[in-house]
Design an enzyme around this catalytic site. Sequence first.
Site, PDB file in Angstrom:
ATOM      1  N   CYS A   1       0.841  -1.197   0.000  1.00 46.21           N
ATOM      2  CA  CYS A   1       0.000   0.000   0.000  1.00 46.21           C
ATOM      3  C   CYS A   1       0.877   1.248   0.000  1.00 46.21           C
ATOM      4  CB  CYS A   1      -0.915   0.027   1.198  1.00 46.21           C
ATOM      5  SG  CYS A   1      -2.016   1.462   1.144  1.00 46.21           S
TER       6      CYS A   1
ATOM      7  N   THR B   1      -1.407  -0.379  -6.773  1.00 52.22           N
ATOM      8  CA  THR B   1      -1.350   0.874  -7.528  1.00 52.22           C
ATOM      9  C   THR B   1       0.081   1.382  -7.720  1.00 52.22           C
ATOM     10  OG1 THR B   1      -1.712   2.001  -5.430  1.00 52.22           O
ATOM     11  CG2 THR B   1      -3.626   1.628  -6.805  1.00 52.22           C
TER      12      THR B   1
ATOM     13  N   THR C   1     -11.093  -0.140  -9.661  1.00 52.01           N
ATOM     14  CA  THR C   1     -11.628   1.170 -10.020  1.00 52.01           C
ATOM     15  C   THR C   1     -12.923   1.103 -10.837  1.00 52.01           C
ATOM     16  OG1 THR C   1      -9.376   1.995 -10.002  1.00 52.01           O
ATOM     17  CG2 THR C   1     -10.996   3.343 -11.145  1.00 52.01           C
TER      18      THR C   1
HETATM   19  C1  LIG Z   1      -9.938   3.670  -3.664  1.00 49.93           C
HETATM   20  C2  LIG Z   1      -9.022   2.489  -3.649  1.00 49.93           C
HETATM   21  C3  LIG Z   1      -8.721   1.858  -2.455  1.00 49.93           C
HETATM   22  C4  LIG Z   1      -7.864   0.766  -2.415  1.00 49.93           C
HETATM   23  N1  LIG Z   1      -7.610   0.155  -1.230  1.00 49.93           N
HETATM   24  C5  LIG Z   1      -6.838  -0.968  -1.206  1.00 49.93           C
HETATM   25  C6  LIG Z   1      -6.653  -1.700  -0.009  1.00 49.93           C
HETATM   26  O1  LIG Z   1      -7.191  -1.348   1.046  1.00 49.93           O
HETATM   27  N2  LIG Z   1      -5.846  -2.798  -0.041  1.00 49.93           N
HETATM   28  C7  LIG Z   1      -5.243  -3.219  -1.189  1.00 49.93           C
HETATM   29  O2  LIG Z   1      -4.530  -4.206  -1.177  1.00 49.93           O
HETATM   30  N3  LIG Z   1      -5.439  -2.561  -2.351  1.00 49.93           N
HETATM   31  C8  LIG Z   1      -6.213  -1.450  -2.381  1.00 49.93           C
HETATM   32  N4  LIG Z   1      -6.418  -0.802  -3.580  1.00 49.93           N
HETATM   33  C9  LIG Z   1      -5.788  -1.322  -4.810  1.00 49.93           C
HETATM   34  C10 LIG Z   1      -6.763  -2.195  -5.611  1.00 49.93           C
HETATM   35  O3  LIG Z   1      -7.154  -3.331  -4.875  1.00 49.93           O
HETATM   36  C11 LIG Z   1      -6.131  -2.646  -6.934  1.00 49.93           C
HETATM   37  O4  LIG Z   1      -4.984  -3.414  -6.672  1.00 49.93           O
HETATM   38  C12 LIG Z   1      -5.721  -1.492  -7.815  1.00 49.93           C
HETATM   39  O5  LIG Z   1      -6.642  -0.444  -7.713  1.00 49.93           O
HETATM   40  C13 LIG Z   1      -5.567  -1.876  -9.285  1.00 49.93           C
HETATM   41  O6  LIG Z   1      -6.772  -2.323  -9.832  1.00 49.93           O
HETATM   42  P1  LIG Z   1      -7.793  -1.370 -10.652  1.00 49.93           P
HETATM   43  O7  LIG Z   1      -6.992  -0.647 -11.666  1.00 49.93           O
HETATM   44  O8  LIG Z   1      -8.816  -2.295 -11.215  1.00 49.93           O
HETATM   45  O9  LIG Z   1      -8.379  -0.422  -9.651  1.00 49.93           O
HETATM   46  C14 LIG Z   1      -7.282   0.296  -3.606  1.00 49.93           C
HETATM   47  C15 LIG Z   1      -7.588   0.941  -4.816  1.00 49.93           C
HETATM   48  C16 LIG Z   1      -8.441   2.012  -4.855  1.00 49.93           C
HETATM   49  C17 LIG Z   1      -8.736   2.667  -6.175  1.00 49.93           C
END
Ligand SMILES: Cc1cc2nc3c(=O)[nH]c(=O)nc-3n(C[C@H](O)[C@H](O)[C@H](O)COP(=O)(O)O)c2cc1C
Lengths: 303, 303, 258, 258
Positions: free
Chosen positions: B130, B193, B266
Site C-alpha cells: 500500500c 497501484t 476502479t
Molecule cells: C480507492 C481504492 C482503495 C484501495 N484500497 C486498497 C486496499 O485497502 N488494499 C489493497 O490491497 N489494495 C487497495 N487498492 C488497490 C486495488 O485493490 C487494486 O490493486 C488497484 O486499484 C488496481 O486495480 P484497478 O486498476 O482495477 O483499480 C485500492 C484501490 C483504490 C482505487
Amino acid sequence: MNHLEIQLPGLHLKNPVMPASGCFGFGREFGGLYNLSDLGAIMIKATTAEPRFGNPTPRVAETAAGMLNAIGLQNPGLDGVMNKELPWLEQFNVPIIANVAGSTEEDYVEVAKRISTAANVHALELNISCPNVKTGGIAFGTIPEVAKSLTKKVKEVSAVPVYVKLSPNVTNIVEMAKAVEAGGADGLTMINTLLGMRLDLKTAKPILANKSGGLSGPAIKPVAIRMIHDVSQQVNIPIIGMGGIETAEDVIEFFYAGASAIAVGTANFVDPFVCPKIIKDLPELLDQLGFDHISECTGRSWK
Amino acid sequence: MNHLEIQLPGLHLKNPVMPASGCFGFGREFGGLYNLSDLGAIMIKATTAEPRFGNPTPRVAETAAGMLNAIGLQNPGLDGVMNKELPWLEQFNVPIIANVAGSTEEDYVEVAKRISTAANVHALELNISCPNVKTGGIAFGTIPEVAKSLTKKVKEVSAVPVYVKLSPNVTNIVEMAKAVEAGGADGLTMINTLLGMRLDLKTAKPILANKSGGLSGPAIKPVAIRMIHDVSQQVNIPIIGMGGIETAEDVIEFFYAGASAIAVGTANFVDPFVCPKIIKDLPELLDQLGFDHISECTGRSWK
Amino acid sequence: MIINEQCSIVSQREIADNIYELILRGELSSQMNEPGQFVHVKIASGYDPLLRRPISIANIDRENHEFTLIYRKDGRGTAILSSKKTSETVDILGPLGHGFPIEETNAGETVLLVGGGIGVPPLYELSKQLVKKGVNVLHVLGFQNEAVVFYEDKFKSLGSTYVTTTDGSYGTKGFVTDVIKELSFDTIYSCGPTAMLKAVEAEYASHKKVYVSLEERMGCGIGACFACVCHTADDPSGFSYKKVCTDGPVFKAGEVVL
Amino acid sequence: MIINEQCSIVSQREIADNIYELILRGELSSQMNEPGQFVHVKIASGYDPLLRRPISIANIDRENHEFTLIYRKDGRGTAILSSKKTSETVDILGPLGHGFPIEETNAGETVLLVGGGIGVPPLYELSKQLVKKGVNVLHVLGFQNEAVVFYEDKFKSLGSTYVTTTDGSYGTKGFVTDVIKELSFDTIYSCGPTAMLKAVEAEYASHKKVYVSLEERMGCGIGACFACVCHTADDPSGFSYKKVCTDGPVFKAGEVVL
Ligand SMILES: Cc1cc2nc3c(=O)[nH]c(=O)nc-3n(C[C@H](O)[C@H](O)[C@H](O)COP(=O)(O)O)c2cc1C
Ligand SMILES: Cc1cc2nc3c(=O)[nH]c(=O)nc-3n(C[C@H](O)[C@H](O)[C@H](O)COP(=O)(O)OP(=O)(O)OC[C@H]3O[C@@H](n4cnc5c(N)ncnc54)[C@H](O)[C@@H]3O)c2cc1C
Ligand SMILES: Cc1cc2nc3c(=O)[nH]c(=O)nc-3n(C[C@H](O)[C@H](O)[C@H](O)COP(=O)(O)OP(=O)(O)OC[C@H]3O[C@@H](n4cnc5c(N)ncnc54)[C@H](O)[C@@H]3O)c2cc1C
Ligand SMILES: Cc1cc2nc3c(=O)[nH]c(=O)nc-3n(C[C@H](O)[C@H](O)[C@H](O)COP(=O)(O)O)c2cc1C
Ligand code: FES
Ligand code: FES
C-alpha cells in the site's frame, strides 16, 4: 518582456518547450510543418555508435490514454547523425540536445565524445533508461553505482553539459537521481517510459513484435509528476520534465512539481503542431495565474 | 457445462471475477445493488489491528484514464471486521479473501492469525504494497528479503492459504515474486497501484491531502499485463491479476498474460454493476474465441 | 433504490454565464423524492473522463419522468457535458445520498434557504416541497456577480428572495450572512461553499435548527470507497466518521466537522 | 502540403456490413491529388482513443472541397467514428504518404487494379484518374463474403470488374489470384492484406510492373517516429529501411520486404 526565457547548463532557451527524444526524429518532418527555430530546443533521436535498424514491427500499440513503443533505437549511427542530420539542423536557430545511447560504457563514451563537438549540440542527454533494447542497457538505468560511473566517464569526455535521463522503472528514483548527480550530471531529464505490454485478443500474443514496450502519453503523467516532485527536492541540478504533456496547463503542472523546462513526446503524434501551440498558449496562462515569468512556477508544489 | 469455475489454493470459485480490495468496502453497498453470491469471491477492504481513520480529504483525484487514491487504509479494525463485517457477509454464498495490512510484522501476524479463523475467510491477501501509509510499510513491498520473512511469519499463523499482493513500484518484480514464493506464499495478487501525484493548477499544491497516491484504472493496465506476463513464467503459484480491468475482453487479456483469476477495482466506481456484467459476458466471449474453459487462456501469451 | 440508466436529454441550455440547466428523462425519476439528493453522472462512455461527477437534483418532475440538473461548466467533465445535445443520452446513477429533512419543519413555520453559487440548485426542489407542505420559505442566494445569477424568478414565485453578489453588481453587495442578519426564521437549510456553511453554522447552529449540504471529492458515490469521509463533531480526531455520499450530503449542523 | 483541419461531415452511411462511407468537407481536399495517399484521423478530441487512425482517401472531389473515406468498423476508434453524425466534425491530418504512380502507365495500356477487402477504397480514386487519362482498367476485388461487398457498381462504371468472395456467396468463389490468371494487362496496382500482396508479387513482379500499398501500425504518420519501417528488399536484414507512412504506403514490388 519575455516570460519564457530560461537558462540551463549549456542551454539558452527562448522558451522551455522542446520535443522529446524519439518523438521528433531529427526534425526534418516537423520542419515541413512549422519553423523549428520557434522551439526552445530539440532533443534528437537516440544516437548509437553504429547504425541500428531497431526492432521488428509492429513497434507501437495503443493503450488507454497512452501508447507502447518498441522502436529499438533505430538510428543512422554516429556518422550519419554527425554528417547528415546535425548539419541539416544548423539552418535553424535552436539548440540541440543529443540523446546518447549504447550497450556498453565504451559505446556511450565514444558517441558522447564526438557528438558533443558538433556546433549545434549544446547538451547531451544520456539515455540510460531505454526499455526496448535487450543487451546490457538495463543496469545503467537501475543500479545507482553503474549509472554514476557511466555519468562520470561521459562527463570526462563531453564538450558540453550532460543531462541524464532517468527511468521510472525503479524502486527508488531519488537514489538514482542522487547517484548521477554525484557522478557529475549537470541536469536530469525525466521520465522515460514505463515498461508495459498489450496482448492481442485473437492471437493471445503481444501486439508488439518485441513483446514489451515503453508506455508513454497522458496515462503516465501522474507518475512523472510524483517522481519530479520527489527528486527536485533532493538534488541541486535542474530537471527537464516529460511524460504525458499535451497542453500549457500540463507544462505548468510539471514546473510546479519541480521542472525547469519540459519536453513533449507522444503528443507530437496526436497533434504535430502541439509544441508551437503550447509555446503560444503559455504567456496567457502565466498571466491568468499571475506569474511574471515561468521560472517562478518551478517547485511551487513543495516550496 | 461451466466455463468459468476455478480452483485455487483455498478458493473454490464459481467464476474468476472478484472485486479488488478497497474498491468494494465490505460489500454492504453493492449488496444493495445485486446478489453478492454471483461473485467468484470478494476481496474485502484492508484490515489492520486497530481501527484507522485514514488520511485527510481530498483522498481521490482523477487522471487520464485513471485515478489516484490515498484513502490510507481506513477501516474499523480487526474487531470491527470480525464482529460486524464478516458475519454480515455470511449470508452470501461467496468466499472472502481478507486483505491484511499493518505497519510492523507483529501487526500483520496478529491480524492474519485471527482473521484467518473466520468461517467465510478462505484466503488472506497480504497487502505489502500500500503506497498510502507513511510508517514502515514500504520496505515490505520493495525489499525481497523483508517480504519473504513477512510471508513466512504470516504463513506460520494463518489457518488459510496466503496470497501476497505485489507492488508495481519496484525495479524487479520477478525477484519480489520469487522471494514471497520462497517464503511460502500460496499465490500472488498483482498489481497494486503505481505511485502518482496530481497538482492543482490554481494552488500549485497536490490535489490529494496526502500529496501522493496510488494510480489505478485503465491507465495502468499495460504495466499490470507486463508484470503478470513476466512473473507467471517464473513462479509456480497462481496469480490473481488486476489493474484497469473493465470488460470481459480485459479479463481474457489478463489470463493470456498468466493470471488464473482476476479482480476488478476502479471500474466498480465507474459502473457499480461491472462485476456481474463481466461474469455474464465471459461465456459468450470464450465461445467466440473458441475456448471451452477460461483456464485454457492462462499464460497463452508465452506458452 | 439506486438505478443506473441512460437518460435522454430533454433540453439543455445555458441559463447564466457558464451555468447550464440540463433536463433529463428517465425511469429513475420515479425513485426521486428527497430534495438534496444527488446523481452520479458518467459524462461520456469510455475513459475520458473516467470517473462519474456528482450533481445535485435541482427539480423533480415525476409526472413527466423528468428531472433537472444545474451545473457550472468548470473542468473537463462539465465542459464535455455542456456540449451534449437534445436526443443524446447521459449515463446516470442515482438517486444517491440523504437530502434535506423536510419532516423537521411544520406547516406555518418559516424556513430560510441559504444557497451559494452552484449550491443553489438543490434548494429549488426543497423550496417547492416546503411550500407544498405549507411552510413559509425565504431564500437568500449568494453569487459572485450578476452574470452568474440564475433561477431568481423561480425562487421568487415560491417566497421572498434576496440575492447578494460579492462584487455588488446585482442585489445586495456582500455575503449571504449580511442579509440573514435582518431576517427571522425557525430553520436554516443551506448549500454552498464550505466557507459559507461554516459562517452560517457558527452564527446560528447554537440557537436554530441548521442543516448543511457538503461537497467532497468522490470515487464511488455509493459508500464503498471511503473517499468522501469527514470526522464527526463529537470525535474530531478519532476513528468515527460519516460519508458525505451516503450519510450526507446533508448533515445537521454540529454533526460533522466542516 | 500537410494540413491539420477540422473537416465537417457531409454524410456518413453504412454501405455494407460494418463498412462505412464517410464524406468530409475541408480545404485540405485542395492538397489531394495522388490516388493512394491517406489521411490520419483523430477520432475524438481528448484521449479516448489517443492515437490517430490512418485511412486511405477513396475519392477526391476538389470542386466541392470534399473527399471520401471508406472504412471498416473494427476496433475502438472506428466504432466511435462510425457513430458520428452529419454536422459533427472530424480532425484530419493529411494528405499523407506517396500513392500510386499513375505516370507509370500510358493512355491505351491496360491496367489491373487488385483490391482485397478494406484495401479496395483507394483503388476507386486511382481508377477514376487512370480512366481520365485514357487507360483501360480492369478491377479484381476480393471480399470475405457477399455482405461486405461494396462499390461494385461504381467500379463497373469505370471498367470490367470481377468480384471474388472467399466463401463463394457472391461472384467467383476463391481468391483474387484465381481470377487474375485469366486476364491480360500491362501493370498491376494492388492494395489489400499482406498475404494477397505477397501472392500477387510472387506471381507477377518478375515480368510485369507491380505496385503494392502496404499497411503498418503507425505512430505519427509523418515519418518522425520510426514505427512503420520495413526492410528494403536489397538489404533484408541490414540497416536500410523505408517508412510506410512517408516513403509509402505504395511501393514498387521488389522494393521492400513484405
Ligand atoms: C480507492 C481504492 C482503495 C484501495 N484500497 C486498497 C486496499 O485497502 N488494499 C489493497 O490491497 N489494495 C487497495 N487498492 C488497490 C486495488 O485493490 C487494486 O490493486 C488497484 O486499484 C488496481 O486495480 P484497478 O486498476 O482495477 O483499480 C485500492 C484501490 C483504490 C482505487
Ligand atoms: C454532493 C455533490 C453535489 C454537487 N452538486 C452540484 C451541482 O448541483 N451543480 C454543480 O455545478 N456542481 C455540483 N457539485 C460539484 C461538481 O461535482 C463538480 O463541479 C464537478 O465534479 C466538476 O467536474 P469537472 O469534470 O468539471 O471538473 P474536474 O476538475 O475536471 O474534475 C476532476 C475530478 O474532481 C472532482 N471534482 C472537481 N470539483 C469538485 C467539487 N467541487 N466537488 C466534488 N468533486 C469535484 C470531479 O468529480 C472529478 O472526479 C456537487 C458536488 C457534490 C459532492
Ligand atoms: C496507410 C493505411 C491506410 C489504411 N486505409 C484504410 C482504409 O481505407 N479503410 C480501412 O478500413 N482501414 C484502413 N487502414 C486500416 C486502419 O488504419 C485500421 O483499421 C484502423 O486503424 C483500426 O482502428 P481501430 O481503432 O478500429 O482499431 P484498434 O484495434 O482499436 O486500434 C488500435 C491501434 O492499432 C492500430 N491499428 C489497428 N489495426 C490496424 C491496421 N490494420 N493497420 C494499421 N494500424 C492498425 C490503430 O491505428 C490504433 O493505433 C489503413 C491502414 C494504413 C496503414
Ligand atoms: C516512439 C517513441 C520513441 C522514443 N524514443 C526515445 C529515444 O530514442 N530516446 C529516449 O531517451 N527516449 C525515447 N522515448 C521516450 C520519450 O522521449 C519520453 O521520455 C517519453 O515518451 C515520455 O514522454 P511523453 O509521454 O510525452 O511521450 C521515445 C518515446 C516514444 C513514444
Ligand atoms: S464516494 Fe465512495 S464512499 Fe463516498
Ligand atoms: S508512423 Fe511514424 S514514422 Fe511512420
